[in-house]
Design a protein around this motif. Structure first.
Motif, PDB file in Angstrom:
ATOM      1  N   PHE A 100       0.751  -1.073  -0.052  1.00 58.46           N
ATOM      2  CA  PHE A 100       0.094   0.046   0.054  1.00 58.46           C
ATOM      3  C   PHE A 100       0.964   1.355  -0.127  1.00 58.46           C
ATOM      4  CE2 PHE A 100      -3.181  -2.800   1.065  1.00 58.46           C
ATOM      5  CZ  PHE A 100      -4.464  -2.653   0.134  1.00 58.46           C
ATOM      6  N   ARG A 101       1.951   1.191   0.570  1.00 56.18           N
ATOM      7  CA  ARG A 101       3.042   2.323   0.722  1.00 56.18           C
ATOM      8  C   ARG A 101       3.319   2.668  -0.625  1.00 56.18           C
ATOM      9  NH1 ARG A 101       5.536   0.587   5.764  1.00 56.18           N
ATOM     10  NH2 ARG A 101       4.668   2.287   7.309  1.00 56.18           N
ATOM     11  N   VAL A 148      -0.373   5.067  -0.763  1.00 60.34           N
ATOM     12  CA  VAL A 148      -1.237   5.591   0.449  1.00 60.34           C
ATOM     13  C   VAL A 148      -0.206   6.554   1.322  1.00 60.34           C
ATOM     14  CG1 VAL A 148      -2.484   4.824   2.542  1.00 60.34           C
ATOM     15  CG2 VAL A 148      -2.604   3.624   0.153  1.00 60.34           C
ATOM     16  N   GLU A 149      -0.740   7.527   1.695  1.00 58.54           N
ATOM     17  CA  GLU A 149       0.036   8.500   2.787  1.00 58.54           C
ATOM     18  C   GLU A 149       0.169   7.969   4.088  1.00 58.54           C
ATOM     19  OE1 GLU A 149      -1.105  12.722   2.577  1.00 58.54           O
ATOM     20  OE2 GLU A 149      -2.051  12.072   0.878  1.00 58.54           O
ATOM     21  N   TYR A 193      -2.537   8.166   6.860  1.00 52.75           N
ATOM     22  CA  TYR A 193      -3.641   7.099   6.680  1.00 52.75           C
ATOM     23  C   TYR A 193      -2.996   5.674   7.202  1.00 52.75           C
ATOM     24  CZ  TYR A 193      -5.520  10.589   3.503  1.00 52.75           C
ATOM     25  OH  TYR A 193      -6.148  11.720   3.010  1.00 52.75           O
ATOM     26  N   ILE A 219     -11.216   6.674   7.442  1.00 56.65           N
ATOM     27  CA  ILE A 219     -10.147   7.058   6.391  1.00 56.65           C
ATOM     28  C   ILE A 219     -10.769   7.942   5.270  1.00 56.65           C
ATOM     29  CG2 ILE A 219      -8.602   6.191   4.521  1.00 56.65           C
ATOM     30  CD1 ILE A 219      -7.532   5.612   7.650  1.00 56.65           C
ATOM     31  N   GLY A 247      -9.073  10.102   2.425  1.00 53.59           N
ATOM     32  CA  GLY A 247      -8.326   9.190   2.063  1.00 53.59           C
ATOM     33  C   GLY A 247      -9.202   8.663   0.722  1.00 53.59           C
ATOM     34  N   ASN A 248      -8.517   8.300  -0.344  1.00 52.16           N
ATOM     35  CA  ASN A 248      -9.109   7.875  -1.427  1.00 52.16           C
ATOM     36  C   ASN A 248      -9.377   6.278  -1.192  1.00 52.16           C
ATOM     37  OD1 ASN A 248      -6.741   6.232  -1.654  1.00 52.16           O
ATOM     38  ND2 ASN A 248      -6.030   7.450  -3.377  1.00 52.16           N
ATOM     39  N   LEU A 258      -8.343   3.722  -2.340  1.00 50.44           N
ATOM     40  CA  LEU A 258      -7.001   2.762  -2.114  1.00 50.44           C
ATOM     41  C   LEU A 258      -6.717   2.727  -0.436  1.00 50.44           C
ATOM     42  CD1 LEU A 258      -5.027   0.795  -3.707  1.00 50.44           C
ATOM     43  CD2 LEU A 258      -3.364   2.652  -3.357  1.00 50.44           C
ATOM     44  N   ALA A 259      -6.705   4.032  -0.079  1.00 52.28           N
ATOM     45  CA  ALA A 259      -6.564   4.028   1.300  1.00 52.28           C
ATOM     46  C   ALA A 259      -7.722   3.283   2.143  1.00 52.28           C
ATOM     47  CB  ALA A 259      -6.502   5.805   1.730  1.00 52.28           C
ATOM     48  N   GLN A 260      -8.838   3.368   1.748  1.00 57.29           N
ATOM     49  CA  GLN A 260      -9.925   2.791   2.485  1.00 57.29           C
ATOM     50  C   GLN A 260      -9.909   1.471   2.373  1.00 57.29           C
ATOM     51  OE1 GLN A 260     -13.630   4.594   1.039  1.00 57.29           O
ATOM     52  NE2 GLN A 260     -12.670   6.311   0.585  1.00 57.29           N
ATOM     53  N   MET A 275      -7.119  -0.285   2.023  1.00 57.12           N
ATOM     54  CA  MET A 275      -6.086  -0.627   3.032  1.00 57.12           C
ATOM     55  C   MET A 275      -6.642  -0.970   4.263  1.00 57.12           C
ATOM     56  SD  MET A 275      -2.526   1.159   3.843  1.00 57.12           S
ATOM     57  CE  MET A 275      -1.281   0.417   5.160  1.00 57.12           C
TER      58      MET A 275
END
Lengths: 325, 141
Positions: free
Chosen positions: A188-189, A193-194, A197, A218, A223-224, A226-228, A230
């Motif tokens: 994810f990094r 993903v920041e 998050y 998130i 968070g977009n 992708l972050a969600q 994750m």
């Protein structure tokens, strides 16, 4: 030499990618698993290998039995499904589910598996148990994240109610995690993903928040998707069960999914509490089979599942204080 | 899952007896295990940027090209995870030989989850998308 009190094996699901991409046939996967040593157990996800599923095709029966004769593996678990959504616009009814599952029990019996892994369907559990008892085969339901043994009370109550040697649970060791896996973070990094998050997800995972709470938080933070995702995967892959929770249920545990995500070059796994799991299984008198289930391929396809399983089995032996054989 | 392998091989081809504007491609099921054909909720193919309607990209099951509604009823037919299947594409005119941009989208209902008490409202689905340059040749005619 001290021996393991239980069997070690693999679920062929670990080799998902190699099989799908035609790098290995069913027989070649078995051959690979047998490189791990004698008496390897084999678990098969039925609809991945048998074109006749839920029935047993003659082709697969022949291939399976020929491979068993040639390689001498130990059939440990037939993994089945009830596929209630195979119908468009409706779920299968109880009768349809029962018939669908009985076909798979028949298949497992013919192939010589001692255990069929099945979903738990309360309305038909009694009938299926009778069928299993008649065929002297054990039916068991997986306890997989986000479910934990501690929260699977309805299932556990049924186990206690029926109290049969032919009915049990298959703990998926992904429920016994100390943290999400390093490969999950890496993926994810790398996808961008920041860190804020990631930090929030770790904090909420530590607080045992569920996937909906994590994803919503998130999203609220900006968070977009992708972050969600994750956040959702944290809860779906890495569970909060205590290995000790298996102890009171040991008589219902014949088979364990040795779920893991990545064993590093030092022989350690960053997520699953393997030493404690092995300790509990030994103390609980477990004599069944641990099916190694490598699932790091969900995030990275570059790991060799066979090498990963080899490392996992070595780790289990080390934890059990058994010399490497 | 396995999205990038959904368009199988790189050939667009014709077959004896098929119409002049009909071509075929091979696709694979983007999932690790076999699924009933009824679990295909949507199949879309785009050729050189033009989306073909659902009736113009039909999966061939048992030798018969099926429309979406027909697929949804075939719960006893399995698409096995190792097998490729043909998709018949009906075009508005003859396709030029050579390279073409093909995109495919498939939405699969994963049948072993019960995500909602109402099976018509919500189901666990997966989208797979795949883009590829494929090559058309009439040499097989």
């Amino acid at each position: 030499m001290k021996k393991l009190p239980f069997n070690l094996g693999s679920t062929l699901y670990s080799f998902n990618i190699q099989y799908y991409t035609y790098q290995c046939t069913f027989e070649q996967l078995i051959e690979k698993c047998m490189e791990l040593g004698p008496n390897q157990g084999i678990e098969v996800v039925a609809p991945m290998f048998d074109r006749g599923y839920p029935r047993l095709s003659q082709e697969f029966e022949h291939r399976f039995k020929s491979a068993q004769e040639k390689y001498g593996f130990i059939p440990t678990c037939y993994s089945g499904y009830s596929d209630p959504q195979r119908f468009t616009g409706r779920y299968a009814n109880a009768e349809e589910e029962k018939e669908y599952i009985k076909l798979q029990i028949d298949s497992a019996v013919k192939l010589g598996f001692p255990i069929v892994r099945l979903p738990w369907i309360p309305e038909i559990t009694g009938d299926l148990l009778k069928y299993a008892e008649k065929h002297k085969i054990h039916i068991a339901t997986e306890v997989h994240a986000p479910l934990t043994i501690e929260t699977a009370d309805v299932l556990v109550n049924d186990l206690l109610k029926y109290d049969s040697e032919y009915m049990g649970i298959v703990p998926d060791c992904g429920i016994f995690c100390k943290a999400p896996s390093e490969v999950y973070f890496k993926r994810f990094r790398e996808q961008g993903v920041e860190q804020k998050y990631v930090d929030k997800i770790v904090e909420m995972w530590n607080d045992k928040k569920n996937q909906y709470e994590i994803a919503d938080t998130i999203k609220d933070m900006g968070g977009n998707e992708l972050a969600q995702l994750m956040g959702i995967e944290a809860d779906n892959y890495f569970g909060h069960s205590e290995p000790e929770s298996m102890l009171p249920l040991m008589k219902y545990i014949r088979h364990v999914h040795g779920k893991f995500f990545y064993i590093n070059d030092d022989g350690e796994e960053s997520a699953v509490r393997i030493p404690e799991i092995v300790d509990v299984l030994i103390r609980g008198g477990f004599t069944g089979s641990i099916s190694c289930e490598f699932e790091g391929h969900h995030w990275f396809s570059d790991q060799d599942p066979l090498e990963q399983i080899r490392r996992y089995q070595a780790l289990v032996r080390r934890c059990a204080g058994v010399e490497i054989d | 899952m396995f999205d990038e392998l959904m368009l199988h091989g790189d050939m667009i081809y014709t077959k004896a007896g098929a119409g002049k504007n009909t071509v075929f491609i091979q696709m694979r099921l983007p999932w690790y295990r076999g699924l009933p054909v009824s679990c295909i909720e949507r199949l879309e193919v785009t050729l050189d940027g033009t989306a073909l309607g659902p009736d113009k990209a039909r999966l061939i099951v048992g030798g018969v090209p099926l429309m979406q509604k027909e697929l949804s009823e075939r719960y006893e037919e399995t698409w096995f995870n190792l097998d490729s299947k043909e998709v018949e594409l009906t075009l508005d005119g003859p396709l030029a030989e050579g390279k073409h941009q093909v995109s495919a989208l498939m939405r699969l209902r994963i049948p072993y989850f019960r995500t909602s008490p109402d099976p018509t409202q919500s189901s666990y689905t997966q989208y797979a998308v795949c883009d590829k340059i494929m090559r058309f040749s009439r040499e097989d005619e």
